[in-house]
Motif scaffolding. Structure first.
Motif, short mmCIF file in Angstrom:
data_model
loop_
_atom_site.label_atom_id
_atom_site.label_comp_id
_atom_site.label_asym_id
_atom_site.label_seq_id
_atom_site.Cartn_x
_atom_site.Cartn_y
_atom_site.Cartn_z
N LEU A 47 -2.27 5.34 2.52
CA LEU A 47 -2.52 4.84 3.86
C LEU A 47 -2.85 5.96 4.84
O LEU A 47 -3.73 5.80 5.70
CB LEU A 47 -1.29 4.05 4.35
N VAL A 48 -2.19 7.09 4.72
CA VAL A 48 -2.43 8.19 5.68
C VAL A 48 -3.82 8.79 5.54
O VAL A 48 -4.26 9.53 6.42
CB VAL A 48 -1.36 9.30 5.54
N THR A 49 -4.53 8.48 4.46
CA THR A 49 -5.90 8.98 4.30
C THR A 49 -6.92 8.11 5.01
O THR A 49 -8.06 8.54 5.23
CB THR A 49 -6.29 9.09 2.81
N PHE A 50 -6.55 6.89 5.38
CA PHE A 50 -7.52 5.93 5.90
C PHE A 50 -8.15 6.37 7.23
O PHE A 50 -9.37 6.20 7.41
CB PHE A 50 -6.90 4.55 6.04
N PRO A 51 -7.38 6.89 8.22
CA PRO A 51 -8.04 7.28 9.48
C PRO A 51 -9.12 8.33 9.29
O PRO A 51 -10.21 8.21 9.88
CB PRO A 51 -6.86 7.84 10.31
N ASP A 52 -8.89 9.35 8.47
CA ASP A 52 -9.90 10.39 8.26
C ASP A 52 -11.10 9.83 7.51
O ASP A 52 -12.25 10.22 7.76
CB ASP A 52 -9.31 11.56 7.49
N SER A 87 2.25 10.98 9.20
CA SER A 87 3.31 10.13 9.74
C SER A 87 2.74 8.85 10.34
O SER A 87 1.54 8.75 10.60
CB SER A 87 4.12 10.88 10.80
N MET A 88 3.62 7.90 10.57
CA MET A 88 3.22 6.61 11.14
C MET A 88 4.45 5.90 11.68
O MET A 88 5.58 6.22 11.29
CB MET A 88 2.56 5.74 10.06
N ASN A 89 4.23 4.95 12.56
CA ASN A 89 5.28 4.03 13.02
C ASN A 89 4.97 2.66 12.44
O ASN A 89 3.87 2.13 12.64
CB ASN A 89 5.32 3.94 14.54
N VAL A 132 0.85 -1.18 0.00
CA VAL A 132 0.00 0.00 0.00
C VAL A 132 0.89 1.23 0.00
O VAL A 132 1.92 1.27 0.68
CB VAL A 132 -0.95 0.01 1.22
N ALA A 133 0.52 2.21 -0.80
CA ALA A 133 1.28 3.46 -0.86
C ALA A 133 1.07 4.24 0.43
O ALA A 133 -0.06 4.39 0.90
CB ALA A 133 0.85 4.29 -2.06
N ALA A 134 2.15 4.75 0.99
CA ALA A 134 2.06 5.49 2.25
C ALA A 134 1.12 6.69 2.12
O ALA A 134 0.36 6.99 3.05
CB ALA A 134 3.45 5.95 2.68
N GLU A 135 1.16 7.37 0.97
CA GLU A 135 0.31 8.55 0.82
C GLU A 135 -1.17 8.19 0.74
O GLU A 135 -2.03 9.01 1.00
CB GLU A 135 0.72 9.38 -0.40
N GLN A 153 6.63 4.18 -0.78
CA GLN A 153 6.57 5.63 -0.88
C GLN A 153 6.38 6.07 -2.33
O GLN A 153 6.60 7.23 -2.67
CB GLN A 153 7.84 6.26 -0.30
N GLU A 154 5.94 5.15 -3.15
CA GLU A 154 5.62 5.49 -4.53
C GLU A 154 4.30 6.25 -4.57
O GLU A 154 3.42 6.04 -3.72
CB GLU A 154 5.50 4.22 -5.38
N PRO A 155 4.12 7.16 -5.55
CA PRO A 155 2.86 7.90 -5.65
C PRO A 155 1.69 6.94 -5.81
O PRO A 155 1.75 5.98 -6.57
CB PRO A 155 3.05 8.77 -6.90
N ALA A 156 0.63 7.19 -5.06
CA ALA A 156 -0.55 6.34 -5.16
C ALA A 156 -1.31 6.65 -6.43
O ALA A 156 -1.35 7.79 -6.90
CB ALA A 156 -1.46 6.58 -3.96
N HIS A 157 -1.89 5.62 -7.02
CA HIS A 157 -2.75 5.83 -8.18
C HIS A 157 -4.01 6.55 -7.72
O HIS A 157 -4.32 6.62 -6.52
CB HIS A 157 -3.12 4.50 -8.83
N ALA A 158 -4.76 7.10 -8.65
CA ALA A 158 -6.00 7.81 -8.32
C ALA A 158 -6.93 6.87 -7.56
O ALA A 158 -7.05 5.69 -7.89
CB ALA A 158 -6.68 8.31 -9.58
#
Length: 292
Positions: A148-153, A265-267, A143-146, A277-282
């Motif tokens: 993943l960081v959208t999932f909590p919101d 950020s995340m641990n 999963v792309a980190a960028e 850390q690759e750009p996520a697809h749309a």
């Protein structure tokens, strides 16, 4: 279905100001007795709603079933003191498919499971170390980190009952490759919310849940890692801290465990190779539930 929220009077007190009495909205917490072919198995304190999913997910966690076709039917029946005549929606009788062995007595929960800790009613500590039939370690999903960081919101945006009460945990399942939100559930117990998500997968015959991320609203306990592993989920992300035992189990199972997923950020505690850390697809055009 029983009530999800209840209204109760409350006195609001602020230092230096006179007390103010008003009506507050609370999350409902009620017992659910789960039976197998009429035989009591456990009682869990939960928020009413999606009870069949809760039971199905619980049975996956207890290694009673591992596929959707092993869960046949479930029906609410009269509760204690109702004489079998009134449906209280607090007793659920499950029928397993032919040939599926019922739970053995050594894993049965003798009394009740509280909403705060799903392990409290275990008959023995050995039963905690359930072995999954799915090889989570071999799942090549990333999963792309960028993304993943959208999932909590995105999970938070689905918490309608939390908006009213401020008193529920939540869990959601995302497709790791597309970011699609497959399902989310709320409950007064964090383990119940996860069981409901896994139960949804059981009822839609989607086990094992390869290529998915399980996002939870609180901390990552040992039990949540166990539940993810039992359902074949390769990645678990939490907005708060994991416990030491959760990290140990995730390491042993080959599950990616992410904690303190907040903002950008995340641990990453285990299997960091799955977070890129690759750009996520749309994102998919419709990131809402596939089911309500």
């Amino acid at each position: 279905m029983g009530r999800i929220t209840a209204r109760r009077p409350v006195t609001r007190l602020t230092l230096g100001e006179p007390p103010n009495t008003r009506v507050d909205t609370l999350a409902v917490e009620e017992p659910l007795e789960i039976r197998i072919a009429g035989r009591p198995l456990t009682v869990t304190m939960r928020t009413p709603g999606h009870d069949v999913e809760l039971a199905a997910g619980f049975l996956v966690s207890e290694a009673v079933i591992s596929r959707g076709d092993q869960f046949r039917t479930a029906i609410h029946c009269g509760g204690p003191g109702a004489g079998g005549e009134e449906n209280t929606y607090n007793v659920l009788d499950v029928a397993l498919a032919a040939g599926v062995a019922p739970p053995s007595t050594d894993i049965a929960r003798a009394f009740y499971t509280t909403s705060s800790c799903g392990m409290c009613g275990k008959a023995s500590i050995e039963a905690v170390e359930t072995v999954s039939v799915y090889d989570v370690a071999s799942d090549a999903a990333t999963v792309a980190a960028e993304r993943l960081v959208t999932f909590p919101d995105r999970l938070r945006a689905e918490q309608a009952v939390f908006d009213k009460t401020g008193g529920l945990h939540a869990a959601a399942l995302f497709d790791a490759a597309t970011g699609e939100l497959l399902v989310s559930r709320e409950d007064v117990g964090r383990h119940n919310a996860v069981d409901k998500v896994i139960g949804w997968a059981v009822l839609h015959d989607r086990l094992p849940l390869r290529g998915t991320v399980l996002q939870v609203s609180g901390r990552a306990s040992f039990e949540l890692v166990q539940k993810a592993t039992m359902a074949g989920v390769p990645m678990l992300a939490a907005v708060s801290a994991p416990s030491s035992l959760a990290v140990e189990l995730a390491q042993s199972a080959g599950l990616t465990l992410v904690g303190f997923l907040r903002g950008t950020s995340m641990n990453i505690y285990t299997r960091a190779d799955r977070i890129t850390q690759e750009p996520a697809h749309a994102l998919a055009k419709d990131d809402r539930y596939v089911t309500r």
